[in-house]
Design a protein around this motif. Structure first.
Motif, PDB file in Angstrom:
ATOM      1  N   LEU A  28       1.484  -1.570  -0.051  1.00  0.00           N
ATOM      2  CA  LEU A  28      -0.275  -0.057   0.304  1.00  0.00           C
ATOM      3  C   LEU A  28       0.598   1.262  -0.001  1.00  0.00           C
ATOM      4  N   ASP A  29       1.095   2.161  -0.599  1.00  0.00           N
ATOM      5  CA  ASP A  29       1.364   3.599  -0.886  1.00  0.00           C
ATOM      6  C   ASP A  29       0.607   4.299  -0.261  1.00  0.00           C
ATOM      7  N   ILE A  30       0.805   5.162   1.212  1.00  0.00           N
ATOM      8  CA  ILE A  30      -0.016   5.798   1.932  1.00  0.00           C
ATOM      9  C   ILE A  30      -0.043   7.192   1.110  1.00  0.00           C
ATOM     10  N   THR A  31       0.226   7.366   1.103  1.00  0.00           N
ATOM     11  CA  THR A  31       0.377   8.277   0.036  1.00  0.00           C
ATOM     12  C   THR A  31      -0.612   8.567  -0.924  1.00  0.00           C
ATOM     13  N   SER A  32      -0.575   8.011  -2.206  1.00  0.00           N
ATOM     14  CA  SER A  32      -1.110   8.132  -2.922  1.00  0.00           C
ATOM     15  C   SER A  32      -2.943   7.085  -3.132  1.00  0.00           C
ATOM     16  N   ARG A  33      -2.883   6.321  -1.748  1.00  0.00           N
ATOM     17  CA  ARG A  33      -3.384   4.975  -1.252  1.00  0.00           C
ATOM     18  C   ARG A  33      -4.148   4.487  -3.083  1.00  0.00           C
ATOM     19  N   SER A  34      -3.108   3.873  -3.560  1.00  0.00           N
ATOM     20  CA  SER A  34      -2.711   3.553  -4.579  1.00  0.00           C
ATOM     21  C   SER A  34      -2.202   1.593  -4.007  1.00  0.00           C
ATOM     22  N   VAL A  35      -2.914   0.886  -4.108  1.00  0.00           N
ATOM     23  CA  VAL A  35      -2.455  -0.572  -4.338  1.00  0.00           C
ATOM     24  C   VAL A  35      -1.782  -1.574  -4.987  1.00  0.00           C
ATOM     25  N   ILE A  36      -0.807  -2.136  -4.695  1.00  0.00           N
ATOM     26  CA  ILE A  36       0.257  -2.699  -5.290  1.00  0.00           C
ATOM     27  C   ILE A  36      -0.290  -4.339  -5.367  1.00  0.00           C
ATOM     28  N   ALA A  37      -0.711  -5.672  -6.292  1.00  0.00           N
ATOM     29  CA  ALA A  37      -1.019  -6.657  -5.636  1.00  0.00           C
ATOM     30  C   ALA A  37      -0.536  -7.861  -6.413  1.00  0.00           C
ATOM     31  N   GLN A  38      -0.395  -8.939  -6.118  1.00  0.00           N
ATOM     32  CA  GLN A  38       0.357  -9.500  -7.294  1.00  0.00           C
ATOM     33  C   GLN A  38      -0.011 -11.246  -5.760  1.00  0.00           C
ATOM     34  N   HIS A  39      -0.628 -12.648  -6.550  1.00  0.00           N
ATOM     35  CA  HIS A  39      -1.541 -12.847  -5.934  1.00  0.00           C
ATOM     36  C   HIS A  39      -0.607 -14.577  -7.287  1.00  0.00           C
ATOM     37  N   TYR A  40      -0.113 -15.148  -5.623  1.00  0.00           N
ATOM     38  CA  TYR A  40       0.937 -16.508  -6.461  1.00  0.00           C
ATOM     39  C   TYR A  40      -0.284 -18.277  -5.789  1.00  0.00           C
ATOM     40  N   ARG A  41       0.270 -18.744  -6.708  1.00  0.00           N
ATOM     41  CA  ARG A  41      -0.262 -20.622  -6.492  1.00  0.00           C
ATOM     42  C   ARG A  41       0.607 -20.897  -4.839  1.00  0.00           C
ATOM     43  N   ARG A  42       1.769 -20.410  -4.960  1.00  0.00           N
ATOM     44  CA  ARG A  42       2.313 -20.634  -3.619  1.00  0.00           C
ATOM     45  C   ARG A  42       3.307 -19.527  -2.795  1.00  0.00           C
ATOM     46  N   HIS A  43       3.618 -19.814  -1.670  1.00  0.00           N
ATOM     47  CA  HIS A  43       4.221 -19.148  -0.897  1.00  0.00           C
ATOM     48  C   HIS A  43       5.621 -19.343  -0.502  1.00  0.00           C
ATOM     49  N   ARG A  44       5.844 -19.129  -1.638  1.00  0.00           N
ATOM     50  CA  ARG A  44       7.637 -19.330  -1.239  1.00  0.00           C
ATOM     51  C   ARG A  44       8.958 -18.260  -1.544  1.00  0.00           C
ATOM     52  N   HIS A  45       9.877 -17.941  -1.374  1.00  0.00           N
ATOM     53  CA  HIS A  45      10.511 -16.936  -1.111  1.00  0.00           C
ATOM     54  C   HIS A  45      11.092 -16.803  -2.882  1.00  0.00           C
ATOM     55  N   GLN A  46      10.985 -17.847  -3.496  1.00  0.00           N
ATOM     56  CA  GLN A  46      10.763 -17.319  -5.328  1.00  0.00           C
ATOM     57  C   GLN A  46       9.268 -16.105  -5.448  1.00  0.00           C
ATOM     58  N   GLU A  47       8.289 -16.221  -5.118  1.00  0.00           N
ATOM     59  CA  GLU A  47       7.344 -14.806  -5.136  1.00  0.00           C
ATOM     60  C   GLU A  47       7.483 -14.561  -4.490  1.00  0.00           C
ATOM     61  N   PHE A  48       8.133 -14.394  -3.287  1.00  0.00           N
ATOM     62  CA  PHE A  48       8.595 -13.082  -2.433  1.00  0.00           C
ATOM     63  C   PHE A  48       9.623 -12.765  -3.635  1.00  0.00           C
ATOM     64  N   LEU A  49      10.207 -13.077  -4.277  1.00  0.00           N
ATOM     65  CA  LEU A  49      11.206 -12.092  -4.638  1.00  0.00           C
ATOM     66  C   LEU A  49      10.301 -11.408  -6.656  1.00  0.00           C
ATOM     67  N   ARG A  50      10.189 -12.279  -6.373  1.00  0.00           N
ATOM     68  CA  ARG A  50       8.937 -11.870  -7.885  1.00  0.00           C
ATOM     69  C   ARG A  50       8.874 -10.660  -7.958  1.00  0.00           C
ATOM     70  N   PHE A  51       7.764 -10.544  -6.316  1.00  0.00           N
ATOM     71  CA  PHE A  51       6.673  -9.523  -5.531  1.00  0.00           C
ATOM     72  C   PHE A  51       7.299  -8.043  -5.741  1.00  0.00           C
ATOM     73  N   LEU A  52       8.890  -8.687  -4.739  1.00  0.00           N
ATOM     74  CA  LEU A  52       9.770  -7.850  -4.482  1.00  0.00           C
ATOM     75  C   LEU A  52      10.005  -6.848  -5.978  1.00  0.00           C
ATOM     76  N   GLU A  53      10.214  -7.447  -7.368  1.00  0.00           N
ATOM     77  CA  GLU A  53      10.268  -7.014  -8.464  1.00  0.00           C
ATOM     78  C   GLU A  53      10.399  -6.082  -8.655  1.00  0.00           C
ATOM     79  N   HIS A  54       8.486  -6.497  -8.431  1.00  0.00           N
ATOM     80  CA  HIS A  54       7.411  -5.820  -9.186  1.00  0.00           C
ATOM     81  C   HIS A  54       7.533  -4.458  -8.200  1.00  0.00           C
TER      82      HIS A  54
END
Length: 89
Positions: free
Chosen positions: A17-43
């Motif tokens: 959540l960007d608290i200044t603009s109130r926008s949300v960056i979101a992604q969903h994944y089938r799994r919850h591993r570090h690989q998915e978390f790293l993809r989200f950080l890149e996003h």
């Protein structure tokens, strides 16, 4: 839940959540591993202007603390992780 409840899978939602603009960056994944978390950080890294520091508040899930994540964070110093407190037993 009723006796005939069928769970057709789960999803992991990563959201920022960007608290200044109130926008949300979101992604969903089938799994919850570090690989998915790293993809989200890149996003997030691509979506947010490079001159801004990023402060992420996370739970203490092991996925957020792997060696691969630690190495990625060293290469991306604008990311600052803050972990929620754990309950003492």
């Amino acid at each position: 839940m009723t006796h005939d409840y069928i769970r057709h899978g789960t999803t992991s939602l990563f959201a920022a959540l960007d608290i200044t603009s109130r926008s949300v960056i979101a992604q969903h994944y089938r799994r919850h591993r570090h690989q998915e978390f790293l993809r989200f950080l890149e996003h997030i890294d691509q979506a947010v202007p490079k001159e801004l520091d990023l402060h992420l508040i996370l739970d203490n899930y092991a996925t957020h603390k792997t060696e691969a994540v630690k190495k990625w964070l060293l290469r991306h110093p604008r990311f600052h992780l803050h972990f929620t407190p754990t309950s003492a037993s």
